[in-house]
Motif scaffolding. Structure first.
Motif, PDB file in Angstrom:
ATOM      1  N   ARG A  29     -59.895  -2.971   2.933  1.00  0.00           N
ATOM      2  CA  ARG A  29     -58.798  -2.896   2.285  1.00  0.00           C
ATOM      3  C   ARG A  29     -57.612  -3.716   1.296  1.00  0.00           C
ATOM      4  O   ARG A  29     -56.929  -4.315   1.226  1.00  0.00           O
ATOM      5  CB  ARG A  29     -57.842  -1.232   2.264  1.00  0.00           C
TER       6      ARG A  29
ATOM      7  N   GLU B 111     -62.586   7.249  -0.020  1.00  0.00           N
ATOM      8  CA  GLU B 111     -61.565   6.743  -0.492  1.00  0.00           C
ATOM      9  C   GLU B 111     -61.836   5.284  -1.771  1.00  0.00           C
ATOM     10  O   GLU B 111     -61.328   5.421  -2.590  1.00  0.00           O
ATOM     11  CB  GLU B 111     -60.769   6.326   0.377  1.00  0.00           C
TER      12      GLU B 111
ATOM     13  N   GLU C 108     -62.251   5.254  -5.725  1.00  0.00           N
ATOM     14  CA  GLU C 108     -60.954   3.767  -6.377  1.00  0.00           C
ATOM     15  C   GLU C 108     -62.202   2.644  -7.074  1.00  0.00           C
ATOM     16  O   GLU C 108     -62.182   2.083  -8.029  1.00  0.00           O
ATOM     17  CB  GLU C 108     -60.202   2.966  -5.038  1.00  0.00           C
TER      18      GLU C 108
ATOM     19  N   ASP D  57     -64.730   1.268  -9.628  1.00  0.00           N
ATOM     20  CA  ASP D  57     -65.337   0.768 -11.491  1.00  0.00           C
ATOM     21  C   ASP D  57     -65.712   1.657 -11.351  1.00  0.00           C
ATOM     22  O   ASP D  57     -66.096   2.380 -13.109  1.00  0.00           O
ATOM     23  CB  ASP D  57     -65.126  -0.821 -11.596  1.00  0.00           C
TER      24      ASP D  57
ATOM     25  N   LYS E 215     -59.769  -0.344 -16.710  1.00  0.00           N
ATOM     26  CA  LYS E 215     -60.566   0.714 -16.088  1.00  0.00           C
ATOM     27  C   LYS E 215     -62.259  -0.043 -16.711  1.00  0.00           C
ATOM     28  O   LYS E 215     -61.579   0.107 -17.526  1.00  0.00           O
ATOM     29  CB  LYS E 215     -60.711   1.970 -15.845  1.00  0.00           C
TER      30      LYS E 215
END
Length: 303
Positions: A89, A146, A150, A152, A259
């Motif tokens: 992260r 998580e 997130e 793509d 995106k």
């Protein structure tokens, strides 16, 4: 979530430097990360396997100082690095702040498929410890939840062989001039389960089922007589028009958020008639709106 470790971030590239493109490949153990990485390598990417997340900014910095020799980097990261998430992260936050073009590809598969693969190679799951393979899979899913949210691009490899996975990677990464947003429209049957890689799910079961029309039962939604029957039903054309209009709003929002991939799953009971006909028309609408679109009929032919 956001790190403040400036020393770990990429250095400011020199004027003659070009910040490389970066793709992170992650996902479930046994879901095909190595195959996806090999595909990018064959497409000319510089690929590093099992790179500690804290070293990703350093790798990008080296690429930026290579004077274009390393323009595209892919790093395979997974739970073998036990401090996985905090480091990842922090690294990704620092890279995004530095203007790096970053994408995350997540490889997914069902529990059954993963158990079968581990049993075939007779290897333990990296997180199962003294427990069973399914225990390791459950722990890994929780750790990756998580990141999956997130990502793509999420690719479900449950029913893909190696060649089919490579074809999917090629479809997304082979072209030099990549469109800013690419859509996949996928028909499916609810009785075979929801597609786990879907961003949006459409339910066509509110329409009468051509399965119960004897002369249509053997045909599919790609046949004109089935499509005509489906779109002659009350609400069918209105639904198509309304949903196509809604997707215009969604796609514009996805573009603003950066995106690049969107999977629209269109379902009916068996994935043979209504969802196929609706998917065919919906894909044509998206293409007419200038969106590069791939059409997939996941369950057609399974009955």
């Amino acid at each position: 979530m956001h790190g403040t470790h400036e020393a770990a971030g990429p250095k400011e590239p020199q004027e003659t430097s070009e910040v490389p493109e970066l793709v992170i490949i992650s996902g479930m153990s046994g879901a095909g990360r190595s195959t996806a990485a090999k595909c990018l390598e064959d497409l000319g990417w510089f690929v590093v396997d099992n790179l500690p997340p804290a070293l990703i900014p350093t790798m990008v910095d080296l690429g930026a100082r290579s004077q274009g020799a390393v323009a595209r980097i892919s790093a395979v990261v997974d739970v073998r690095g036990r401090s996985f998430f905090d480091d990842l992260r922090t690294a990704l936050d620092d890279l995004e702040k530095g203007g790096v073009r970053l994408r995350v590809v997540f490889l997914e598969a069902s529990d059954d498929a993963l158990v079968r693969r581990f049993e075939n190679v007779r290897r333990p799951h990296p997180l199962q410890g003294e427990g069973r393979i399914v225990d390791g899979i459950e722990r890994e899913r929780e750790l990756l939840r998580e990141l999956r949210g997130e990502a793509d691009l999420v690719i479900d490899t449950s029913n893909l062989n190696v060649h089919e996975l490579r074809a999917k990677m090629d479809a997304h990464f082979a072209d030099e001039a990549e469109p800013e947003l690419r859509a996949t429209v996928m028909s499916f049957g609810f009785k075979y389960g929801l597609p786990v890689d879907a961003d949006l799910v459409v339910d066509c079961r509110f329409l009468p089922n051509p399965h119960w029309v004897p002369e249509l039962r053997a045909h599919t939604g790609t046949d004109e007589e089935v499509a005509r029957y489906v779109f002659d039903q009350p609400g069918a054309k209105e639904f198509l028009n309304g949903y196509a209009e809604l997707l215009r709003i969604v796609t514009e929002g996805y573009r603003r958020e950066g995106k690049r991939y969107m999977t629209i799953a269109v379902g009916c009971t068996g994935g043979k008639h209504r969802s196929v006909a609706m998917s065919e028309r919906l894909a044509k609408r998206l293409i007419a709106d200038g969106l590069e679109t791939v059409l997939v009929h996941r369950d057609m032919g399974r009955e």
